[in-house]
Motif scaffolding. Structure first.
Motif, short mmCIF file in Angstrom:
data_model
loop_
_atom_site.label_atom_id
_atom_site.label_comp_id
_atom_site.label_asym_id
_atom_site.label_seq_id
_atom_site.Cartn_x
_atom_site.Cartn_y
_atom_site.Cartn_z
N ALA A 88 -7.81 4.88 -6.07
CA ALA A 88 -7.12 3.90 -5.42
C ALA A 88 -7.63 3.08 -4.35
O ALA A 88 -7.59 1.86 -4.19
CB ALA A 88 -5.75 4.59 -4.86
N LEU A 89 -8.48 3.89 -3.41
CA LEU A 89 -9.16 3.07 -2.51
C LEU A 89 -10.19 2.32 -3.09
O LEU A 89 -10.60 0.86 -2.57
CB LEU A 89 -10.12 4.24 -1.61
CG LEU A 89 -10.99 3.64 -0.59
CD1 LEU A 89 -10.16 3.02 0.45
CD2 LEU A 89 -11.70 4.85 -0.01
N SER A 145 -2.04 -4.91 -2.27
CA SER A 145 -2.17 -4.76 -1.13
C SER A 145 -3.50 -5.22 -0.59
O SER A 145 -3.58 -6.00 0.26
CB SER A 145 -2.16 -3.43 -0.60
OG SER A 145 -2.36 -3.05 0.69
N VAL A 172 -4.09 4.16 1.86
CA VAL A 172 -4.46 4.29 0.45
C VAL A 172 -5.24 5.37 -0.08
O VAL A 172 -4.92 5.91 -1.00
CB VAL A 172 -5.35 3.01 -0.11
CG1 VAL A 172 -5.73 3.06 -1.60
CG2 VAL A 172 -4.35 1.68 -0.07
N PHE A 197 -8.41 -1.02 -4.18
CA PHE A 197 -7.90 -1.63 -2.88
C PHE A 197 -9.16 -2.48 -2.36
O PHE A 197 -8.95 -3.74 -1.86
CB PHE A 197 -7.36 -0.73 -1.76
CG PHE A 197 -7.13 -1.19 -0.36
CD1 PHE A 197 -5.86 -1.90 0.07
CD2 PHE A 197 -8.16 -1.14 0.54
CE1 PHE A 197 -5.74 -2.41 0.99
CE2 PHE A 197 -7.98 -1.43 1.83
CZ PHE A 197 -6.75 -2.26 2.07
N ARG A 235 -2.59 8.59 0.56
CA ARG A 235 -1.26 8.40 0.21
C ARG A 235 -0.71 9.45 -0.78
O ARG A 235 0.26 10.08 -0.61
CB ARG A 235 -0.87 7.12 -0.17
CG ARG A 235 0.74 6.73 -0.19
CD ARG A 235 1.05 5.29 -0.66
NE ARG A 235 0.44 5.32 -2.18
CZ ARG A 235 1.34 5.56 -3.25
NH1 ARG A 235 2.68 6.14 -2.97
NH2 ARG A 235 1.01 5.53 -4.48
N VAL A 263 -1.82 -1.05 -4.74
CA VAL A 263 -2.90 -0.96 -3.89
C VAL A 263 -3.80 -2.20 -3.95
O VAL A 263 -4.39 -2.79 -3.22
CB VAL A 263 -3.84 0.32 -4.02
CG1 VAL A 263 -3.02 1.40 -3.53
CG2 VAL A 263 -4.25 0.66 -5.41
N ALA A 289 0.79 -1.21 0.05
CA ALA A 289 0.14 -0.16 0.16
C ALA A 289 0.84 1.23 -0.01
O ALA A 289 0.46 2.27 -0.50
CB ALA A 289 -0.89 -0.05 1.18
#
Length: 460
Positions: free
Chosen positions: A314-315, A267, A292, A318, A295, A264, A259
């Motif tokens: 990105a979230l 991760s 995440v 993830f 960042r 991500v 992460a």
């Protein structure tokens, strides 16, 4: 200046970690070393003399020697530093104590206990003869059940007898993977020794450490980080007699490194493996999700940090990887026997199963709960208060890098372990290792670190 650390061969980078000599002015770290090894010795010696478990006593015998050497070596370095002698060679490195613990308190006792286990003492109600702790047997059995029945969980109500604690597998389905080598290849003394689940846990933990260091561009690991994560008694003891917690926390640290370096989706996938093995680390998902999210929204120019928004894309990647992988790992097992899955994975750890979980240690949550009904309510209220405090910390000071995320996970899990009524003191290995990893990440992610030692992320 020669070849940069990040450009040198892997074996040379590893060698440099173990040959850095103590400097004459390092008297304060050496005093810490001496206190650390003396405290570890105070744990190992009584374990060797008085533990009810055979494996613990064997570990204590070797660990006492290892920690005594570490204390003596630290005392030697401290006296040398005070006399002004210039340290030379590998023996003058603070890493000598770490190496002694790795050999004498981890590798040798594990090897001896694996051989001793071939005498056949599993499942006996005789802790003084156990060469492996029950979780090792249970995980190996779960792998055999998974192969033959499609689920690692037995129906404890259909055994034809009263169920006992060791009938339970209080782990997620991924934990059975560590027992598959024995289930597939075991059956002879040699293959049983080579496929002991503890070797699988150890290999997984080591692979995660190497993967994390590679992602962080091979930083120079502080000795204090290695002491907390590797040389502390809980890590060394767990390595020798059990091991699953080391594999799980190793995967958790690897997920954090992925992460922190922008990988991500990977991760989320690795974190799903963690959650599908042991639910105790579930709070880490919230911390890594926040990491995440923020960042790439935190940019640093020199000593000034700017906020540039949140990375919702990105979230989403993830979360999608986490949810999809978790569902894929759990759903097939759940569909085979939903009642058994619920009984083993949820009801038993929560103390609501047909058999009550014996997990208990003289930690604050257990001691408070033992005072009566009011105490149990108070203990759970404290757990809730700690959870709220962690959420406030995450919102007000979200972690912008792996170092910050590991610190928050360590504190959160430490509070959960200390305050939960039914827990074991051995679980404290999680916050200790995470704090050690926090120190290593702090070096890797420091803005002033040489380019070869920096993390791929620029946030702090």
């Amino acid at each position: 200046m020669g070849t940069e650390v990040g450009q040198a061969p892997a074996w040379r980078r590893a060698a440099r970690l173990f040959t850095a000599p103590a400097r004459p002015e390092d008297s304060a770290p050496l005093r810490w070393d001496l206190g650390f090894y003396l405290a570890c010795l105070a744990f190992a010696l009584p374990t060797a003399l008085a533990s009810e478990f055979y494996g613990y006593r064997i570990w204590g015998d070797f660990a006492t020697v290892a920690y005594a050497f570490g204390a003596a070596h630290s005392g030697y370095l401290l006296l040398s530093a005070r006399s002004g002698r210039t340290p030379r060679g590998a023996f003058d490195s603070r890493w000598c104590g770490i190496a002694a613990v790795a050999l004498l308190a981890m590798i040798i006792p594990l090897t001896l206990l694996v051989i001793r286990r071939l005498t056949g003492v599993d499942w006996l109600i005789t802790p003084f003869s156990w060469a492996a702790q029950p979780e090792v047997w249970v995980i190996e059995r779960s792998a055999d059940l998974l192969l033959h029945h499609g689920t690692p969980y037995v129906d404890v109500t259909a055994l034809g007898r009263a169920p006992v604690v060791n009938d339970y597998t209080p782990y997620g389905p991924v934990m059975a993977v560590f027992g598959l080598p024995r289930a597939l290849l075991g059956g002879t003394p040699l293959t049983d020794a080579l496929t002991d689940a503890r070797w699988m846990f150890a290999l997984a933990a080591c692979a995660c450490v190497l993967g994390t260091l590679k992602l962080l561009k091979w930083p120079r690991v502080p000795v204090g980080a290695a002491q907390l994560a590797l040389a502390c008694p809980l890590t060394a003891l767990t390595w020798a007699v059990a091991g699953p917690d080391l594999a799980i926390v190793g995967l958790l640290v690897l997920s954090c490194a992925l992460a922190a370096t922008g990988r991500v989706a990977w991760s989320g996938l690795v974190l799903a493996l963690v959650l599908s093995a042991k639910l105790i680390v579930a709070p880490a998902a919230a911390v890594l999700a926040v990491l995440v999210l923020v960042r790439r929204g935190s940019l640093r120019f020199g000593s000034v940090q700017f906020k540039s928004g949140l990375d919702w894309a990105a979230l989403a990647r993830f979360a999608a990887a986490l949810v999809a992988t978790t569902a894929a790992l759990h759903l097939p097992v759940y569909l085979v026997d939903p009642a058994a899955f619920t009984e083993h994975v949820f009801r038993f750890p929560l103390g609501m199963g047909v058999v009550r979980s014996p997990a208990a240690s003289p930690l604050p949550g257990h001691l408070i709960a033992e005072t009566g009904a009011f105490g149990r309510v108070a203990a759970f209220a404290l757990v809730g208060a700690a959870a709220v405090a962690m959420l406030v910390w995450l919102v007000r000071r979200p972690p912008a890098n792996g170092c910050g995320a590991l610190l928050r996970i360590a504190v959160g899990l430490g509070a959960l372990i200390l305050l939960t009524p039914a827990t074991r003191y051995g679980y404290l290995v999680y916050p200790l290792i995470l704090l050690g990893a926090h120190l290593a990440f702090r070096v890797a992610e420091a803005p002033t670190a040489p380019p070869a030692q920096q993390s791929a992320t620029t946030s702090s």
